[in-house]
Design an enzyme around this catalytic site. Sequence first.
Site, PDB file in Angstrom:
ATOM      1  N   ASN A  30     144.088 -22.796  68.695  1.00 45.34           N
ATOM      2  CA  ASN A  30     144.575 -21.813  69.662  1.00 45.34           C
ATOM      3  C   ASN A  30     144.723 -22.387  71.062  1.00 45.34           C
ATOM      4  OD1 ASN A  30     144.650 -20.057  67.558  1.00 45.34           O
ATOM      5  ND2 ASN A  30     143.297 -18.534  68.449  1.00 45.34           N
ATOM      6  N   GLU A  31     143.931 -23.392  71.387  1.00 41.84           N
ATOM      7  CA  GLU A  31     144.108 -24.070  72.677  1.00 41.84           C
ATOM      8  C   GLU A  31     145.478 -24.741  72.741  1.00 41.84           C
ATOM      9  OE1 GLU A  31     139.852 -23.475  71.885  1.00 41.84           O
ATOM     10  OE2 GLU A  31     141.510 -24.291  70.729  1.00 41.84           O
TER      11      GLU A  31
ATOM     12  N   GLU B 197     154.422 -20.683  59.680  1.00 43.78           N
ATOM     13  CA  GLU B 197     152.970 -20.675  59.553  1.00 43.78           C
ATOM     14  C   GLU B 197     152.338 -19.932  60.717  1.00 43.78           C
ATOM     15  OE1 GLU B 197     149.220 -23.743  58.828  1.00 43.78           O
ATOM     16  OE2 GLU B 197     151.147 -24.534  59.500  1.00 43.78           O
TER      17      GLU B 197
ATOM     18  N   SER C 102     147.774 -32.132  58.078  1.00 47.60           N
ATOM     19  CA  SER C 102     146.627 -32.710  58.785  1.00 47.60           C
ATOM     20  C   SER C 102     146.091 -33.954  58.092  1.00 47.60           C
ATOM     21  CB  SER C 102     145.508 -31.673  58.899  1.00 47.60           C
ATOM     22  OG  SER C 102     145.894 -30.594  59.710  1.00 47.60           O
TER      23      SER C 102
ATOM     24  N   GLN D 290     150.126 -27.611  51.506  1.00 50.15           N
ATOM     25  CA  GLN D 290     150.728 -28.210  52.697  1.00 50.15           C
ATOM     26  C   GLN D 290     149.996 -29.491  53.077  1.00 50.15           C
ATOM     27  OE1 GLN D 290     149.892 -26.018  56.240  1.00 50.15           O
ATOM     28  NE2 GLN D 290     151.625 -26.827  57.389  1.00 50.15           N
ATOM     29  N   GLY D 291     150.710 -30.601  53.139  1.00 51.50           N
ATOM     30  CA  GLY D 291     150.121 -31.879  53.516  1.00 51.50           C
ATOM     31  C   GLY D 291     150.513 -32.278  54.924  1.00 51.50           C
TER      32      GLY D 291
ATOM     33  N   SER E 230     144.558 -26.681  51.814  1.00 54.15           N
ATOM     34  CA  SER E 230     144.232 -25.479  51.044  1.00 54.15           C
ATOM     35  C   SER E 230     145.059 -25.421  49.763  1.00 54.15           C
ATOM     36  CB  SER E 230     144.492 -24.226  51.881  1.00 54.15           C
ATOM     37  OG  SER E 230     143.708 -24.235  53.041  1.00 54.15           O
TER      38      SER E 230
END
Length: 415
Positions: free
Chosen positions: A397-398, A254, A137, A134-135, A169
Amino acid sequence: MSDAARKDTPEQAEFRQYCRDWLQDNLPPEPPVRLPLSPLEIMTEPQLHYLQDWQKKAYDAGLVGCDYPVDCGGGGRNDCQRVANAEIAAVRTPFFPNVIGLGMAAPTVFFHAREDKKRELLPRLLSGEDIWCQGFSEPGAGSDLASVQTFAERKGDKWIINGHKVWTSLAHFAEWMILLLRTDKSHKYDGLSYFVVPIRSELGKSITVRPLIKITGETGFNEVIFDNLEVDDAYRLDEVGKGWQVAMTTLAHERGAGELVTPRSGGRGKSAGKESGSVFGSSALVDLAKTSFRNGKTAADDAVIRDRIMQEMIREEGFKQSSRRARVQGLQDHPMRIPLQNKLLMTEITQDVAELATEIEGAAGSLYLADPNAPAGGRWPMAYMNSFGMTIAAGANEVQRNILGERVLGLPKSK
């Protein structure tokens, strides 16, 4: 009989028995190498090949891609993937390596790609023969995904891609990448487009993959640099400028925490390890506490430790029961509630369970995987260190809390 089995349709009941019979006769052999804790941490070719062989065998038997149409390489069944997942989880087989492909790329391709591209890409994705990454970030755009700057310039029926992705990853083994790009610099959201691009065939030419070594010593993360990568327009998903909307399909799955997609039902079933209890779930803490000694007593003799283990068990059971709402249409008050809530809770429960395990182990928790004296093979400290990546991935998570508060609960935006 489990609650899920009692609610099976006749097709699902027949398929469940088939899965049980097949798994009983076809469990994979003992791995020739130590397997990583997560498919995102596969580091060696022997690890990958062993796990790919297992996914391909399960796929050929019809236990992977059950609900995808036959012409896309699937089994053409109706809401049966969750049945297969539950039976796979019950016998605790090794995981499937193509977790990004199954959990994110497959539904995105299925819902947004051209029909000929679905038929081209999905069969080898589902079988695990093609690993996907997955591209999303970038060094300057992590949780603020809409700020990505990797740029694609159109040249006729081709696109020329330049830029830099990070925290990617499985890029070191991937054949394909799902890729969010900027195609218009004058619009933040409407300037994004979504592609699938080849990775392995372009290594050393238009693509450079560099591993990022973590504190654990693992190298599952990578950075990926694009230098004039040329991609055919046929590999664009949906319209130019609709990349943000396509990305929301990816993120919805995801944030479902790695669940395998069942497109014919529109739902998602649990992946291996969640329904029957993972080796890193709270139930495993009981065995650890019974075998961890301190001052002549086991950790299980400590009332505080017992209470903390029980609290984690309660949280896991609550998570499991809450997740069942995803299968009941009448309980879907907001499409983002359950996926985001599940991602948030699952990652924090996982982190808290691993933290408690390292406390139970005490000083022995500092021993590394290779140390023969390490409790549970040294895996709990590794799980704890890796758990921080889980609370960041797919949006920290924020960020999940902000989205739930503002978009689901209707609370005002924070200042």
